[in-house]
Design an enzyme around this catalytic site. Structure first.
Site, mmCIF file in Angstrom:
data_model
loop_
_atom_site.group_PDB
_atom_site.id
_atom_site.type_symbol
_atom_site.label_atom_id
_atom_site.label_comp_id
_atom_site.label_asym_id
_atom_site.label_seq_id
_atom_site.Cartn_x
_atom_site.Cartn_y
_atom_site.Cartn_z
ATOM 1 N N CYS A 1 18.864 35.655 82.168
ATOM 2 C CA CYS A 1 19.625 36.855 82.434
ATOM 3 C C CYS A 1 19.660 37.849 81.566
ATOM 4 O O CYS A 1 20.493 38.534 81.270
ATOM 5 C CB CYS A 1 21.009 36.401 82.959
ATOM 6 N N ALA B 1 17.867 41.170 81.617
ATOM 7 C CA ALA B 1 18.062 42.793 81.896
ATOM 8 C C ALA B 1 19.416 43.231 81.437
ATOM 9 O O ALA B 1 20.303 42.521 81.736
ATOM 10 C CB ALA B 1 17.781 43.028 83.482
ATOM 11 N N PRO B 2 19.567 44.326 80.844
ATOM 12 C CA PRO B 2 18.363 45.583 80.973
ATOM 13 C C PRO B 2 17.608 45.237 79.432
ATOM 14 O O PRO B 2 16.638 46.002 79.323
ATOM 15 C CB PRO B 2 19.081 46.903 80.802
ATOM 16 N N GLY B 3 17.751 44.455 78.651
ATOM 17 C CA GLY B 3 17.000 44.022 77.534
ATOM 18 C C GLY B 3 17.569 44.077 76.177
ATOM 19 O O GLY B 3 16.663 44.020 75.380
ATOM 20 N N GLY B 4 18.691 44.689 75.994
ATOM 21 C CA GLY B 4 19.260 44.841 74.535
ATOM 22 C C GLY B 4 19.144 43.385 74.126
ATOM 23 O O GLY B 4 18.588 43.739 72.509
ATOM 24 N N LYS B 5 19.658 42.649 74.373
ATOM 25 C CA LYS B 5 19.515 41.187 73.518
ATOM 26 C C LYS B 5 18.026 40.628 73.497
ATOM 27 O O LYS B 5 17.734 39.946 72.508
ATOM 28 C CB LYS B 5 20.381 40.151 74.233
ATOM 29 N N ASP C 1 14.749 33.043 88.977
ATOM 30 C CA ASP C 1 16.130 32.531 89.229
ATOM 31 C C ASP C 1 16.261 31.374 87.989
ATOM 32 O O ASP C 1 15.658 30.686 88.066
ATOM 33 C CB ASP C 1 16.457 31.866 90.394
ATOM 34 N N ASP D 1 23.324 35.207 78.459
ATOM 35 C CA ASP D 1 24.268 36.189 78.833
ATOM 36 C C ASP D 1 24.643 36.159 80.505
ATOM 37 O O ASP D 1 23.973 36.947 81.190
ATOM 38 C CB ASP D 1 23.981 37.490 78.281
ATOM 39 N N CYS E 1 30.569 39.181 78.936
ATOM 40 C CA CYS E 1 31.444 40.412 78.825
ATOM 41 C C CYS E 1 32.678 40.510 79.699
ATOM 42 O O CYS E 1 33.098 41.593 80.057
ATOM 43 C CB CYS E 1 30.522 41.851 78.946
#
Length: 440
Positions: free
Chosen positions: A256, A258-262, A303, A319, A372
């Protein structure tokens, strides 16, 4: 009483900003569309000057954050309820009220521009009422708001009760008040943290994030953006990836993604990353962020509950999709558009993702689960259920030495649980939950 007592937004101009804000607010409250989706799809917003664009966003976000307070003072000034067919009148009143009560807009600007929004045959007979209510709020509004319980009025019953049950009323009040503030801008750096802190005039937070306060304007114009030196990521959101420890040279799945920070964090730490994201429309942003940052990771549109990896991973970061109730500072529409039924649906997806992640992990590998959300159903309750299903999993507690300066976010079970009221003196955090597990 106010978020910012100086005047925000143009006094004589800004009609386009307010008109755009009205359209966005109607889409969120009347069509029940997510704010981020509406902002992304509103063609008028992109055409506004940066100052007006920021003002339109501020108008909508503050209205959504303070909706409970705003509606009570509006109703106080009405002799009879607004009819359903006149819902646009209520939205204009809300936008006028938020400027008068919380944004420090001069009364003549707030009232006159509201009347401009009400031009046209549909509202021709309502302009007198609109003028009377807003002028009364300009005289009496400050006293009315001063007596309000802002924390309680702006928190829906279902969230208030859930948080009181989980954290107690005192902490719930602190959470609710923290969620009313405009969030600061947090950045994660690839390297040279102190150099970029000086260049950007940023504070270095516990955990190693940079924090900028005040309005930053166009983020793409900040020093270091074009060079790919940093990416935007809340300080709490940056913690889960760090819980995997030294991952240089190891295979890591970011589920999961996106958006790609991790994903960027994991790649910057030297991991061999496969980033898996189900939503096809989010893949371009994920790829673009990695390209700008000059970081390498394999990306897969799939998926995660069905994806078959080429080989088991040394570590996995999940996440998971969640209610995001820890991010109301950034997404105030969530409290208004979601409810307990959404949580029931989400926990089923979270369980499926957790079960799938376990099957992808090497023996001895680490799994970090993160959401979150402030809802215990999406955090510790999911882990308790997972451990019951999987006796080969064990919790690896987070230690104070791993999170110096963020010790208050470590639970008695050894999980990470940040609250919006944590690090309040520095501007707070998003609410996050993360648990670290090892497969025997």
């Amino acid at each position: 009483m106010t978020d910012n007592r100086k005047s925000n937004g143009p006094e004589t101009k800004g009609g386009d900003a307010r008109r755009t804000a009205l359209a966005i607010l109607r889409s969120v409250l009347e069509e029940e569309r997510p704010l981020d989706e509406v902002l992304a799809q509103n063609s008028h917003l992109a055409k506004l000057a940066p100052r007006d664009r920021g003002f339109a966003r501020l108008l909508v976000a503050t209205t959504l954050r303070r909706l409970g307070q705003i509606d009570i003072v509006i109703d106080h000034c009405l002799d009879r309820p607004i009819k359903a067919k006149d819902e646009v009148l209520r939205q204009i009143l809300r936008l006028g009220a938020v400027q008068l009560l919380f944004l420090g807009t001069p009364p003549h600007a707030a009232v006159n521009t509201a009347l401009e929004l009400a031009r046209g045959p549909r509202l021709a007979g309502q302009r007198g009422l609109l003028n009377a209510v807003l002028r009364r709020l300009s005289r009496e509004g400050e006293a009315l708001v001063a007596d309000q319980d802002a924390a309680r009025l702006n928190t829906p019953d279902w969230l208030w009760q859930s948080w009181c049950d989980a954290y107690g009323e005192e902490t719930t009040r602190a959470i609710a008040l923290a969620q009313l503030a405009e969030p600061p801008l947090d950045l994660s750096c690839k390297e040279d943290l102190r150099t970029w802190a000086i260049t950007l005039g940023a504070e270095i937070l516990p955990g190693g994030s940079l924090r900028l306060t005040g309005s930053q304007g166009d983020i793409a114009r900040l020093a270091g953006y074009a060079e790919g030196a940093w990416w935007v990521q809340d300080a709490a959101a940056a913690v889960p990836a760090r819980l995997l420890g030294d991952i240089a040279g190891k295979s890591v799945f970011d589920l999961c993604a996106a958006p790609g920070g991790k994903t960027a964090q994991l790649a910057a730490l030297g991991a061999e990353v496969i980033a898996v994201e189900r939503a096809k429309h989010r893949m371009p942003r994920l790829d673009e962020n990695l390209k700008r940052l000059g970081l390498g990771a394999a990306t897969v549109c799939a998926d995660a509950t069905r994806w078959q990896p080429p080989a088991p991973a040394d570590a996995i970061l999940l996440d998971a999709p969640c209610s995001a109730t820890g991010t109301l500072r950034r997404h105030p529409d969530i409290a208004l558009l979601k409810g307990p039924a959404h949580i029931t649906t989400l926990v089923k997806t979270q369980d499926k993702l957790l079960d799938a992640a376990v099957t992808m992990l090497k023996p001895g590998g680490l799994l970090v689960y993160a959401v979150c959300s402030l809802q215990p159903e999406e955090g510790p309750q999911r882990i308790a259920a997972l451990l019951e299903r999987n006796p080969d999993l064990e919790r690896v507690p987070v230690t104070a030495a791993e999170l110096p300066g963020m010790e208050e976010a470590i639970t008695t079970d050894g999980d990470f649980r940040s609250l919006p009221c944590h690090l309040a003196e520095s501007g707070g955090l998003d609410g996050f939950y993360a648990c670290r597990l090892r497969l025997a």
